[in-house]
Motif scaffolding. Structure first.
Motif, PDB file in Angstrom:
ATOM      1  N   SER A   1     -78.530 -58.623  66.143  1.00 21.67           N
ATOM      2  CA  SER A   1     -78.644 -57.177  66.303  1.00 21.67           C
ATOM      3  C   SER A   1     -80.105 -56.733  66.238  1.00 21.67           C
ATOM      4  CB  SER A   1     -77.820 -56.465  65.226  1.00 21.67           C
ATOM      5  OG  SER A   1     -77.902 -55.069  65.372  1.00 21.67           O
ATOM      6  N   VAL A   2     -80.830 -57.232  65.237  1.00 19.11           N
ATOM      7  CA  VAL A   2     -82.249 -56.867  65.100  1.00 19.11           C
ATOM      8  C   VAL A   2     -83.031 -57.306  66.334  1.00 19.11           C
ATOM      9  CG1 VAL A   2     -84.389 -57.355  63.825  1.00 19.11           C
ATOM     10  CG2 VAL A   2     -82.297 -56.785  62.577  1.00 19.11           C
ATOM     11  N   ALA A   3     -82.808 -58.531  66.800  1.00 24.73           N
ATOM     12  CA  ALA A   3     -83.552 -59.039  67.953  1.00 24.73           C
ATOM     13  C   ALA A   3     -83.265 -58.198  69.193  1.00 24.73           C
ATOM     14  CB  ALA A   3     -83.193 -60.505  68.203  1.00 24.73           C
ATOM     15  N   LEU A   4     -82.003 -57.924  69.449  1.00 21.11           N
ATOM     16  CA  LEU A   4     -81.630 -57.158  70.638  1.00 21.11           C
ATOM     17  C   LEU A   4     -82.162 -55.725  70.555  1.00 21.11           C
ATOM     18  CD1 LEU A   4     -79.381 -57.496  73.160  1.00 21.11           C
ATOM     19  CD2 LEU A   4     -78.473 -55.596  71.846  1.00 21.11           C
ATOM     20  N   LEU A   5     -81.971 -55.082  69.411  1.00 18.51           N
ATOM     21  CA  LEU A   5     -82.388 -53.685  69.276  1.00 18.51           C
ATOM     22  C   LEU A   5     -83.907 -53.536  69.231  1.00 18.51           C
ATOM     23  CD1 LEU A   5     -79.599 -52.464  66.847  1.00 18.51           C
ATOM     24  CD2 LEU A   5     -79.904 -51.792  69.241  1.00 18.51           C
TER      25      LEU A   5
ATOM     26  N   GLU B   1     -88.408 -51.315  72.350  1.00 10.76           N
ATOM     27  CA  GLU B   1     -89.624 -51.509  73.146  1.00 10.76           C
ATOM     28  C   GLU B   1     -89.408 -51.032  74.579  1.00 10.76           C
ATOM     29  OE1 GLU B   1     -90.609 -55.651  72.701  1.00 10.76           O
ATOM     30  OE2 GLU B   1     -91.059 -55.397  70.567  1.00 10.76           O
ATOM     31  N   GLU B   2     -88.213 -51.260  75.102  1.00 12.13           N
ATOM     32  CA  GLU B   2     -87.898 -50.857  76.472  1.00 12.13           C
ATOM     33  C   GLU B   2     -87.694 -49.344  76.591  1.00 12.13           C
ATOM     34  OE1 GLU B   2     -84.559 -51.963  79.876  1.00 12.13           O
ATOM     35  OE2 GLU B   2     -84.815 -53.303  78.170  1.00 12.13           O
ATOM     36  N   PHE B   3     -87.093 -48.740  75.547  1.00  9.39           N
ATOM     37  CA  PHE B   3     -86.796 -47.302  75.549  1.00  9.39           C
ATOM     38  C   PHE B   3     -87.381 -46.675  74.276  1.00  9.39           C
ATOM     39  CE2 PHE B   3     -83.380 -49.315  78.006  1.00  9.39           C
ATOM     40  CZ  PHE B   3     -83.396 -48.561  79.167  1.00  9.39           C
ATOM     41  N   PRO B   4     -88.720 -46.596  74.165  1.00  8.54           N
ATOM     42  CA  PRO B   4     -89.345 -46.147  72.915  1.00  8.54           C
ATOM     43  C   PRO B   4     -89.024 -44.702  72.537  1.00  8.54           C
ATOM     44  CG  PRO B   4     -90.974 -46.355  74.661  1.00  8.54           C
ATOM     45  CD  PRO B   4     -89.697 -46.919  75.202  1.00  8.54           C
ATOM     46  N   GLU B   5     -88.613 -43.888  73.500  1.00  6.70           N
ATOM     47  CA  GLU B   5     -88.323 -42.480  73.208  1.00  6.70           C
ATOM     48  C   GLU B   5     -86.921 -42.276  72.648  1.00  6.70           C
ATOM     49  OE1 GLU B   5     -86.260 -43.476  76.809  1.00  6.70           O
ATOM     50  OE2 GLU B   5     -88.308 -43.956  76.202  1.00  6.70           O
ATOM     51  N   ASP B   6     -86.106 -43.325  72.599  1.00 10.10           N
ATOM     52  CA  ASP B   6     -84.700 -43.179  72.216  1.00 10.10           C
ATOM     53  C   ASP B   6     -84.528 -43.307  70.708  1.00 10.10           C
ATOM     54  OD1 ASP B   6     -81.869 -44.128  71.648  1.00 10.10           O
ATOM     55  OD2 ASP B   6     -81.740 -43.541  73.760  1.00 10.10           O
TER      56      ASP B   6
END
Length: 172
Positions: A103-107, A112-117
């Motif tokens: 979970s930590v690795a994926l999130l 990083e991909e969606f920093p505004e989320d």
């Protein structure tokens, strides 16, 4: 072979059923559709979601993973919004299943991909907590709170919250 219009119509019907509360029927239709279109990332994502809303997290995982794999060489990829949703769904599902490091690795990658989320950062903070990384989890939540809170009393202390989030153990 099924025409693209048939695929679209069947997918739309299943999603509508899920939205109207007919979750089990929607799940059954989506599982059948996913079997006919194993390379279709959008169908895989909707099928994962259908399992998740029924509390069938373990069954959702392979569909989320298939969706995020991009649908394969001949498949249909996800829109950025669906990709974000699939990352959140899989990361949350890994956490619920006790797969905290996954979970930590994926999130972490998702943030990083969606920093505004902010929702991705929130679920990452929960996963970090589950791995014993309490300081990192709290720092992330404090930064998010300082950046997004509309509460006047929090906004008043935003700079202090951001400062102390960097090192909660610091004393002066």
């Amino acid at each position: 072979m099924e025409h693209h219009e048939d695929r679209d119509g069947l997918l739309a019907e299943a999603v509508t059923l899920r939205g109207e509360g007919h979750r089990e029927e929607a799940r059954e239709r989506l599982v059948a559709l996913a079997a006919r279109h194993p390379e279709d990332a959008e169908i895989a994502y909707q099928t994962a979601w259908a399992h998740d809303v029924l509390g069938l997290e373990k069954e959702a995982v392979p569909y989320y993973e298939r969706a995020l794999a991009g649908g394969g060489a001949t498949g249909t990829g996800l829109t950025p919004e669906d990709r974000r949703g699939a990352l959140l769904g899989l990361g949350s599902t890994y956490r619920v299943l006790g797969r905290h490091d996954d979970s930590v690795a994926l999130l972490t990658g998702a943030v990083e991909e969606f920093p505004e989320d902010g929702s991705l950062r929130t679920f990452l903070a929960m996963a970090l907590y589950n791995t014993g990384r309490h300081h990192e989890s709290t720092r992330l939540l404090l930064r998010l709170l300082a950046a997004t809170s509309e509460d006047p009393s929090v906004r008043q202390y935003r700079r202090a919250i951001e400062h102390y989030a960097e090192d909660l153990d610091a004393i002066e």
